[in-house]
Design a protein around this motif. Structure first.
Motif, PDB file in Angstrom:
ATOM      1  N   ARG A  73      -1.024   1.234  -8.457  1.00  0.00           N
ATOM      2  CA  ARG A  73      -0.458   2.087  -7.412  1.00  0.00           C
ATOM      3  C   ARG A  73      -0.611   1.491  -6.024  1.00  0.00           C
ATOM      4  O   ARG A  73       0.120   1.842  -5.110  1.00  0.00           O
ATOM      5  CB  ARG A  73      -1.148   3.455  -7.420  1.00  0.00           C
ATOM      6  N   LEU A  74      -1.556   0.630  -5.862  1.00  0.00           N
ATOM      7  CA  LEU A  74      -1.800   0.006  -4.561  1.00  0.00           C
ATOM      8  C   LEU A  74      -0.625  -0.851  -4.113  1.00  0.00           C
ATOM      9  O   LEU A  74      -0.378  -1.002  -2.918  1.00  0.00           O
ATOM     10  CB  LEU A  74      -3.071  -0.846  -4.645  1.00  0.00           C
ATOM     11  N   HIS A  75       0.150  -1.377  -5.051  1.00  0.00           N
ATOM     12  CA  HIS A  75       1.275  -2.238  -4.704  1.00  0.00           C
ATOM     13  C   HIS A  75       2.443  -1.466  -4.102  1.00  0.00           C
ATOM     14  O   HIS A  75       3.181  -2.011  -3.291  1.00  0.00           O
ATOM     15  CB  HIS A  75       1.752  -3.016  -5.930  1.00  0.00           C
ATOM     16  N   GLY A  76       2.649  -0.218  -4.495  1.00  0.00           N
ATOM     17  CA  GLY A  76       3.778   0.567  -3.996  1.00  0.00           C
ATOM     18  C   GLY A  76       3.805   0.691  -2.478  1.00  0.00           C
ATOM     19  O   GLY A  76       4.741   0.221  -1.820  1.00  0.00           O
ATOM     20  N   PRO A  77       2.791   1.289  -1.883  1.00  0.00           N
ATOM     21  CA  PRO A  77       2.831   1.448  -0.429  1.00  0.00           C
ATOM     22  C   PRO A  77       2.603   0.157   0.351  1.00  0.00           C
ATOM     23  O   PRO A  77       3.104   0.017   1.454  1.00  0.00           O
ATOM     24  CB  PRO A  77       1.729   2.455  -0.135  1.00  0.00           C
ATOM     25  N   THR A  78       1.857  -0.781  -0.222  1.00  0.00           N
ATOM     26  CA  THR A  78       1.557  -1.974   0.570  1.00  0.00           C
ATOM     27  C   THR A  78       2.653  -3.021   0.529  1.00  0.00           C
ATOM     28  O   THR A  78       2.786  -3.781   1.481  1.00  0.00           O
ATOM     29  CB  THR A  78       0.235  -2.622   0.113  1.00  0.00           C
ATOM     30  N   LYS A  79       3.413  -3.053  -0.510  1.00  0.00           N
ATOM     31  CA  LYS A  79       4.468  -4.070  -0.584  1.00  0.00           C
ATOM     32  C   LYS A  79       5.826  -3.501  -0.197  1.00  0.00           C
ATOM     33  O   LYS A  79       6.395  -3.863   0.829  1.00  0.00           O
ATOM     34  CB  LYS A  79       4.541  -4.661  -2.006  1.00  0.00           C
ATOM     35  N   ALA A  80       6.335  -2.620  -1.017  1.00  0.00           N
ATOM     36  CA  ALA A  80       7.700  -2.128  -0.808  1.00  0.00           C
ATOM     37  C   ALA A  80       7.821  -1.235   0.418  1.00  0.00           C
ATOM     38  O   ALA A  80       8.766  -1.366   1.197  1.00  0.00           O
ATOM     39  CB  ALA A  80       8.173  -1.389  -2.059  1.00  0.00           C
ATOM     40  N   SER A  81       6.869  -0.340   0.602  1.00  0.00           N
ATOM     41  CA  SER A  81       6.976   0.563   1.746  1.00  0.00           C
ATOM     42  C   SER A  81       6.772  -0.173   3.065  1.00  0.00           C
ATOM     43  O   SER A  81       7.387   0.181   4.068  1.00  0.00           O
ATOM     44  CB  SER A  81       5.969   1.704   1.623  1.00  0.00           C
ATOM     45  N   THR A  82       5.919  -1.178   3.064  1.00  0.00           N
ATOM     46  CA  THR A  82       5.754  -1.978   4.278  1.00  0.00           C
ATOM     47  C   THR A  82       7.055  -2.677   4.636  1.00  0.00           C
ATOM     48  O   THR A  82       7.456  -2.702   5.804  1.00  0.00           O
ATOM     49  CB  THR A  82       4.636  -3.012   4.082  1.00  0.00           C
ATOM     50  N   LEU A  83       7.730  -3.210   3.638  1.00  0.00           N
ATOM     51  CA  LEU A  83       9.015  -3.849   3.888  1.00  0.00           C
ATOM     52  C   LEU A  83      10.043  -2.832   4.366  1.00  0.00           C
ATOM     53  O   LEU A  83      10.836  -3.113   5.264  1.00  0.00           O
ATOM     54  CB  LEU A  83       9.501  -4.531   2.610  1.00  0.00           C
ATOM     55  N   GLY A  84      10.036  -1.628   3.772  1.00  0.00           N
ATOM     56  CA  GLY A  84      10.988  -0.587   4.163  1.00  0.00           C
ATOM     57  C   GLY A  84      10.766  -0.100   5.579  1.00  0.00           C
ATOM     58  O   GLY A  84      11.712  -0.010   6.373  1.00  0.00           O
ATOM     59  N   VAL A  85       9.530   0.199   5.918  1.00  0.00           N
ATOM     60  CA  VAL A  85       9.239   0.657   7.278  1.00  0.00           C
ATOM     61  C   VAL A  85       9.476  -0.465   8.278  1.00  0.00           C
ATOM     62  O   VAL A  85       9.947  -0.230   9.391  1.00  0.00           O
ATOM     63  CB  VAL A  85       7.788   1.198   7.364  1.00  0.00           C
ATOM     64  N   GLY A  86       9.199  -1.695   7.874  1.00  0.00           N
ATOM     65  CA  GLY A  86       9.477  -2.842   8.748  1.00  0.00           C
ATOM     66  C   GLY A  86      10.955  -2.984   9.053  1.00  0.00           C
ATOM     67  O   GLY A  86      11.346  -3.233  10.190  1.00  0.00           O
ATOM     68  N   ALA A  87      11.808  -2.809   8.042  1.00  0.00           N
ATOM     69  CA  ALA A  87      13.259  -2.896   8.258  1.00  0.00           C
ATOM     70  C   ALA A  87      13.746  -1.770   9.165  1.00  0.00           C
ATOM     71  O   ALA A  87      14.599  -1.980  10.038  1.00  0.00           O
ATOM     72  CB  ALA A  87      13.998  -2.860   6.928  1.00  0.00           C
ATOM     73  N   ILE A  88      13.200  -0.570   8.984  1.00  0.00           N
ATOM     74  CA  ILE A  88      13.581   0.556   9.842  1.00  0.00           C
ATOM     75  C   ILE A  88      13.131   0.318  11.280  1.00  0.00           C
ATOM     76  O   ILE A  88      13.881   0.589  12.232  1.00  0.00           O
ATOM     77  CB  ILE A  88      13.012   1.872   9.271  1.00  0.00           C
ATOM     78  N   LEU A  89      11.934  -0.217  11.461  1.00  0.00           N
ATOM     79  CA  LEU A  89      11.456  -0.506  12.815  1.00  0.00           C
ATOM     80  C   LEU A  89      12.244  -1.632  13.473  1.00  0.00           C
ATOM     81  O   LEU A  89      12.495  -1.593  14.686  1.00  0.00           O
ATOM     82  CB  LEU A  89       9.967  -0.858  12.781  1.00  0.00           C
ATOM     83  N   ILE A  90      12.650  -2.613  12.713  1.00  0.00           N
ATOM     84  CA  ILE A  90      13.479  -3.689  13.272  1.00  0.00           C
ATOM     85  C   ILE A  90      14.841  -3.145  13.687  1.00  0.00           C
ATOM     86  O   ILE A  90      15.375  -3.508  14.740  1.00  0.00           O
ATOM     87  CB  ILE A  90      13.594  -4.861  12.280  1.00  0.00           C
ATOM     88  N   ALA A  91      15.405  -2.243  12.862  1.00  0.00           N
ATOM     89  CA  ALA A  91      16.669  -1.600  13.238  1.00  0.00           C
ATOM     90  C   ALA A  91      16.512  -0.792  14.519  1.00  0.00           C
ATOM     91  O   ALA A  91      17.381  -0.819  15.400  1.00  0.00           O
ATOM     92  CB  ALA A  91      17.165  -0.706  12.103  1.00  0.00           C
ATOM     93  N   SER A  92      15.394  -0.090  14.645  1.00  0.00           N
ATOM     94  CA  SER A  92      15.129   0.679  15.860  1.00  0.00           C
ATOM     95  C   SER A  92      14.979  -0.234  17.073  1.00  0.00           C
ATOM     96  O   SER A  92      15.494   0.059  18.160  1.00  0.00           O
ATOM     97  CB  SER A  92      13.865   1.511  15.675  1.00  0.00           C
ATOM     98  N   ALA A  93      14.290  -1.357  16.894  1.00  0.00           N
ATOM     99  CA  ALA A  93      14.116  -2.304  18.000  1.00  0.00           C
ATOM    100  C   ALA A  93      15.453  -2.891  18.437  1.00  0.00           C
ATOM    101  O   ALA A  93      15.725  -3.027  19.640  1.00  0.00           O
ATOM    102  CB  ALA A  93      13.157  -3.421  17.584  1.00  0.00           C
ATOM    103  N   ILE A  94      16.311  -3.221  17.483  1.00  0.00           N
ATOM    104  CA  ILE A  94      17.636  -3.757  17.826  1.00  0.00           C
ATOM    105  C   ILE A  94      18.463  -2.708  18.555  1.00  0.00           C
ATOM    106  O   ILE A  94      19.114  -2.997  19.568  1.00  0.00           O
ATOM    107  CB  ILE A  94      18.358  -4.264  16.561  1.00  0.00           C
TER     108      ILE A  94
END
Length: 108
Positions: A33-54
């Motif tokens: 279960r540790l892989h779910g939030p640390t890998k995929a969710s980090t990438l997802g929130v990172g993409a959303i934050l990059i979209a917000s920054a742009i």
């Protein structure tokens, strides 16, 4: 063109966040279960934050530094916190599924 890039980043971020959440729900033990939030969710929130920054960089006068700093902080702290949680779980001997337990981590 920027709207298409923002839309793609938001959809990609939402997809990875959803996959991370499903992984957190469906995987059987703590270590998996540790892989779910640390890998995929980090990438997802990172993409959303990059979209917000742009978006805010294009609509304002300069570069949006807040979102870039949050993204950097997220990408630095998520792997470190996952590593510390895994080491703490090993230390207190959290119950493992047989598929997780079959790997022998001792040095040979």
């Amino acid at each position: 063109m920027s709207e298409w890039i923002l839309a793609c980043l938001l959809l990609l971020g939402a997809f990875f966040t959803l996959i991370g959440s499903i992984g957190l729900l469906k995987l059987p033990d703590f270590y998996m279960r540790l892989h779910g939030p640390t890998k995929a969710s980090t990438l997802g929130v990172g993409a959303i934050l990059i979209a917000s920054a742009i978006h805010f960089s294009l609509s304002a006068d300069g570069v949006s530094l807040h979102e870039i700093l949050i993204t950097l902080f997220l990408f630095i702290t998520a792997p470190v916190s996952a590593h510390l949680m895994a080491k703490a779980a090993l230390h207190i001997k959290v119950k493992q599924v047989d598929r997780t337990r079959k790997i022998d981590l001792r040095l040979r």
